[in-house]
Design a protein around this motif. Structure first.
Motif, short mmCIF file in Angstrom:
data_model
loop_
_atom_site.label_atom_id
_atom_site.label_comp_id
_atom_site.label_asym_id
_atom_site.label_seq_id
_atom_site.Cartn_x
_atom_site.Cartn_y
_atom_site.Cartn_z
N ASN A 74 0.83 -1.21 0.00
CA ASN A 74 0.00 0.00 0.00
C ASN A 74 0.86 1.26 0.00
O ASN A 74 0.40 2.34 -0.36
CB ASN A 74 -0.92 0.02 1.22
N VAL A 105 -1.52 10.15 -1.25
CA VAL A 105 -2.46 10.94 -2.05
C VAL A 105 -2.25 12.42 -1.69
O VAL A 105 -3.00 13.01 -0.93
CB VAL A 105 -3.90 10.43 -1.80
N GLY A 109 -3.25 13.83 2.03
CA GLY A 109 -3.39 12.40 2.30
C GLY A 109 -2.30 11.93 3.25
O GLY A 109 -2.56 11.20 4.21
N ALA A 277 -2.69 2.36 7.62
CA ALA A 277 -3.54 3.56 7.62
C ALA A 277 -3.85 4.00 6.19
O ALA A 277 -4.97 4.41 5.89
CB ALA A 277 -2.86 4.70 8.39
N ARG A 279 -4.26 2.10 3.72
CA ARG A 279 -5.31 1.21 3.23
C ARG A 279 -6.66 1.52 3.86
O ARG A 279 -7.63 1.76 3.16
CB ARG A 279 -4.91 -0.24 3.53
N ILE A 280 -6.70 1.55 5.20
CA ILE A 280 -8.02 1.63 5.84
C ILE A 280 -8.67 3.01 5.75
O ILE A 280 -9.88 3.12 5.85
CB ILE A 280 -8.01 1.13 7.30
N LEU A 281 -7.88 4.05 5.54
CA LEU A 281 -8.50 5.37 5.33
C LEU A 281 -9.12 5.46 3.94
O LEU A 281 -9.79 6.44 3.62
CB LEU A 281 -7.48 6.49 5.53
N GLY A 282 -8.88 4.46 3.09
CA GLY A 282 -9.51 4.43 1.78
C GLY A 282 -8.65 4.98 0.66
O GLY A 282 -9.08 5.06 -0.48
N PHE A 283 -7.42 5.39 0.99
CA PHE A 283 -6.52 5.80 -0.09
C PHE A 283 -6.10 4.57 -0.89
O PHE A 283 -5.99 4.62 -2.10
CB PHE A 283 -5.28 6.49 0.48
N VAL A 284 -5.78 3.47 -0.16
CA VAL A 284 -5.33 2.18 -0.70
C VAL A 284 -3.91 2.29 -1.25
O VAL A 284 -3.02 1.58 -0.82
CB VAL A 284 -6.31 1.57 -1.72
N ASN A 285 -3.71 3.13 -2.24
CA ASN A 285 -2.34 3.49 -2.64
C ASN A 285 -2.40 4.81 -3.40
O ASN A 285 -3.48 5.20 -3.86
CB ASN A 285 -1.67 2.38 -3.49
N ALA A 286 -1.28 5.51 -3.49
CA ALA A 286 -1.26 6.74 -4.29
C ALA A 286 -1.51 6.37 -5.75
O ALA A 286 -1.11 5.29 -6.19
CB ALA A 286 0.08 7.44 -4.13
N PRO A 287 -2.18 7.26 -6.51
CA PRO A 287 -2.51 6.94 -7.90
C PRO A 287 -1.29 6.44 -8.67
O PRO A 287 -0.23 7.08 -8.66
CB PRO A 287 -3.01 8.28 -8.45
N ALA B 108 -13.29 2.68 -1.96
CA ALA B 108 -12.79 2.74 -0.58
C ALA B 108 -12.80 4.19 -0.09
O ALA B 108 -13.22 4.47 1.04
CB ALA B 108 -11.39 2.15 -0.49
N ASN B 112 -15.40 5.80 2.82
CA ASN B 112 -14.90 6.59 3.94
C ASN B 112 -15.55 7.97 3.97
O ASN B 112 -15.89 8.48 5.04
CB ASN B 112 -13.37 6.69 3.90
N GLY B 252 -5.41 0.68 -9.25
CA GLY B 252 -4.34 1.51 -8.69
C GLY B 252 -4.57 2.99 -8.90
O GLY B 252 -3.97 3.81 -8.21
N GLY B 282 -8.43 14.40 3.38
CA GLY B 282 -7.16 14.46 2.67
C GLY B 282 -7.21 13.94 1.24
O GLY B 282 -6.21 13.89 0.55
#
Lengths: 398, 398
Positions: A74, A105, A109, A277, A279-287, B108, B112, B252, B282
């Motif tokens: 992530n 993000v 983010g 964090a 992942r669970i905040l919903g970012f999952v990964n930066a674009p 995701a 949130n 992604g 964020g």
């Protein structure tokens, strides 16, 4: 029925955004060329051509399944994280590895990720006024308590005596923003050394960890040879939040990173929690496309000469009109003293001339207004006669 | 020292991610072709060519200042939001406008945003087991309480009697995921009508609003003519969370949207709070290049025939090997009964054959395992002899 906490947030919703939306409204009435919108830090110069090329190249060269897929961690692509670490090492003599980098993000983010990682309800987070108003919301997201250090309205440098007094056993983090939004001042090496010494002493006194979070979206935007210290070299418990939004003119693409050095207490745990964090905040990964694109442009930056010309012209023009403000060394903001105590009244009066300014109260510093000069040069030139008329109004009232 | 809440989160960190990272480790040892990684819903087919073309086209055609800048509203570009609304109206006979659409950082991010918007600490959010395990973290982010409805392990359809019993005056939201991850079942129109009627009656009984949040990243992935009801047509207080991750193979890139219809109670307030939540969490706005790109591809979708072949081959192969599972109508998951009660033991044994499966406990449904079949067809074909050997091991133990 929305959540109670959100009711308050909606009511106090960003004055910056409100002004920006007002600008769009006025532009529809008067034409965009007749509105002088200094409200939002939305760069008016295009991304460097190398970046556009990098985006096109990765679309051509990379396997789309890999390019647009979830990243293995992530925290981002391993090669991108390593490239960022190497680039920082080359520029600052640090010794980061890929694992110390979490792609985020944007800086917004990243700050949310690190605050989620660190803050327990009731933990205190110190900021130096004037400060980017969103810090209040970010800290509130995790039920932290924002503790403000009052502004030094002469120099806008941090008041370190008050800082030392306000550090408590509940202080979990300190956020600094260097170069500073909204003042454009740079905290120099001596200031940072003193700040670090105070933190070291307080950590010992209380037996706590106090994390210094350095929010640095404007790191590359400095003028006249000003130098921005790289904070991990002055204080072990430093975490850096960076964004490419301003340096590469791509704030909408949401790409930045956190640096969590090995020297940070419980570094491995912090890194792995930041990963969770994310992942669970919903970012999952930066674009992902933007991860790959910026990794190819780590030495690129926006046209500083453009901002510098804006800075000089607006600063000189405002001074000539009779306004008073400190000359910024970095970022793309001017923080101007309001001619009347209530700077919101000043903003309202300015709006009559289609001049859009943001009240300093949004930054914990009433009596001032912020102008973002990342606008077209022409906007600045044509705004100056309006500022002169506005100043004349106040002179007549005296 | 990380936050207490995060310690728990790190300890219980996603079994899916753990398995995925284990897969990368095994691939380095045995070679990727000898690892059968069914752990993560990371599509193995490339994004449609039209989407790659759309990305290139927007890079060529759009002004970079506009394309990579902050969007005027945190909810996204006005033209993109209108295009999404129009597309939904054409497909589902709805009457959304741009204002009803909030572009989000994937589903995701959208979940949130809407949970931040709605949930007070202690509010209850109902989910039907088996459910996507991340819902637990998302609800926990806002101090909500997750209330599980036990699984119907014969049909994997929602148990509506238990549902009705568990709705309380504190129930603020219900999350459904249709087609379902991890089972691949579709909740049909009759089920949805009964579910909506229960919610209507309970809203009246308690004088509360209960929001139905429909998480729909798999909406387009259905086989054999299965129909997925569009929930806003059945229940006024419905909010839809969508992601392009699976339908366009770009997980992604983090792009999706929320639909907040006018029929939702306090719709305007919810829309405006979702806008603020997007900012303060964020996200700030969904990545802008991808907003523009997906808006040009709203009728595109991934190659369903690819997934359908995988589905048939894996389902038939597992049945032949002696495993038991329900035939999925949507998404790209199979939910297989573990031959032993402790499905984690089953996952460990499977790993000896480099077969990576996710325990059902992660989805609130122990005794089962999830296989994501969004992998190369060849992986499925070559995995089947391994599954046969694995099944044989269990037969020998009987």
């Amino acid at each position: 029925m929305i959540a109670e906490k959100m009711k308050e947030m909606v009511a106090n919703s960003s004055a910056i955004r409100a002004m920006f939306e007002e600008g769009n409204r006025l532009a529809q009435i008067y034409g965009p060329e007749n509105v002088y919108d200094f409200s939002l830090g939305n760069p008016n110069i295009p991304a460097p051509e190398a970046l556009t090329k990098a985006m096109k190249d990765v679309l051509l060269e990379e396997d789309p399944v890999e390019l647009h897929g979830y990243t293995n961690s992530n925290a981002g692509y391993a090669d991108v994280r390593e490239a960022v670490a190497r680039n920082l090492n080359e520029r600052y003599g640090t010794s980061f590895e890929g694992k110390n980098i979490t792609m985020t993000v944007g800086a917004a983010g990243g700050l949310n990720v690190i605050l989620k990682t660190l803050i327990n309800p009731g933990d205190e987070v110190i900021v130096f006024a004037p400060y980017f108003g969103e810090y209040r919301s970010y800290v509130n997201n995790y039920d932290g308590v924002l503790v403000e250090i009052s502004p030094d309205t002469e120099t806008f440098q941090p008041k370190l005596v008050e800082f030392e007094e306000k550090i408590s056993p509940k202080t979990k983090a300190v956020i600094v923003n260097n170069p500073n939004n909204p003042t454009g001042v740079v905290y120099g090496e001596e200031t940072i050394k003193r700040l670090a010494a105070i933190l070291e002493a307080k950590q010992k006194e209380y037996g706590t960890d106090i994390y210094l979070i350095s929010d640095e979206p404007y790191r590359e935007l400095v003028y006249g040879g000003a130098r921005v210290p790289f904070l991990t070299k002055y204080y072990d418990n430093t975490i850096i939040g960076y964004s490419f939004s301003k340096s590469l003119s791509l704030p909408g693409e949401r790409i930045g990173y956190l640096v969590i050095p090995d020297e940070v207490t419980d570094s491995e745990e912090v890194i792995s929690a930041a990963n969770v964090a994310t992942r669970i905040l919903g970012f999952v990964n930066a674009p992902t496309l933007q991860q790959k694109a910026v990794a190819r442009c780590l030495n690129e930056k926006a046209d500083l000469a453009f901002y510098d010309r804006n800075r000089e012209t607006l600063y000189e023009g405002l001074k000539k009109a009779g306004f008073s403000c400190i000359k910024p060394e970095g970022a793309f903001y001017l923080f101007v003293k309001s001619p009347v105590e209530d700077e919101k009244e000043f903003c309202t009066r300015a709006k009559k001339y289609n001049l859009l300014l943001v009240p300093g109260s949004s930054f914990g510093c009433p009596g001032f207004v912020r102008l973002a000069y990342c606008v077209a040069y022409d906007t600045i030139v044509r705004s100056l006669p309006k500022f002169e008329k506005l100043a004349a109004e106040y002179r007549e009232m005296e």
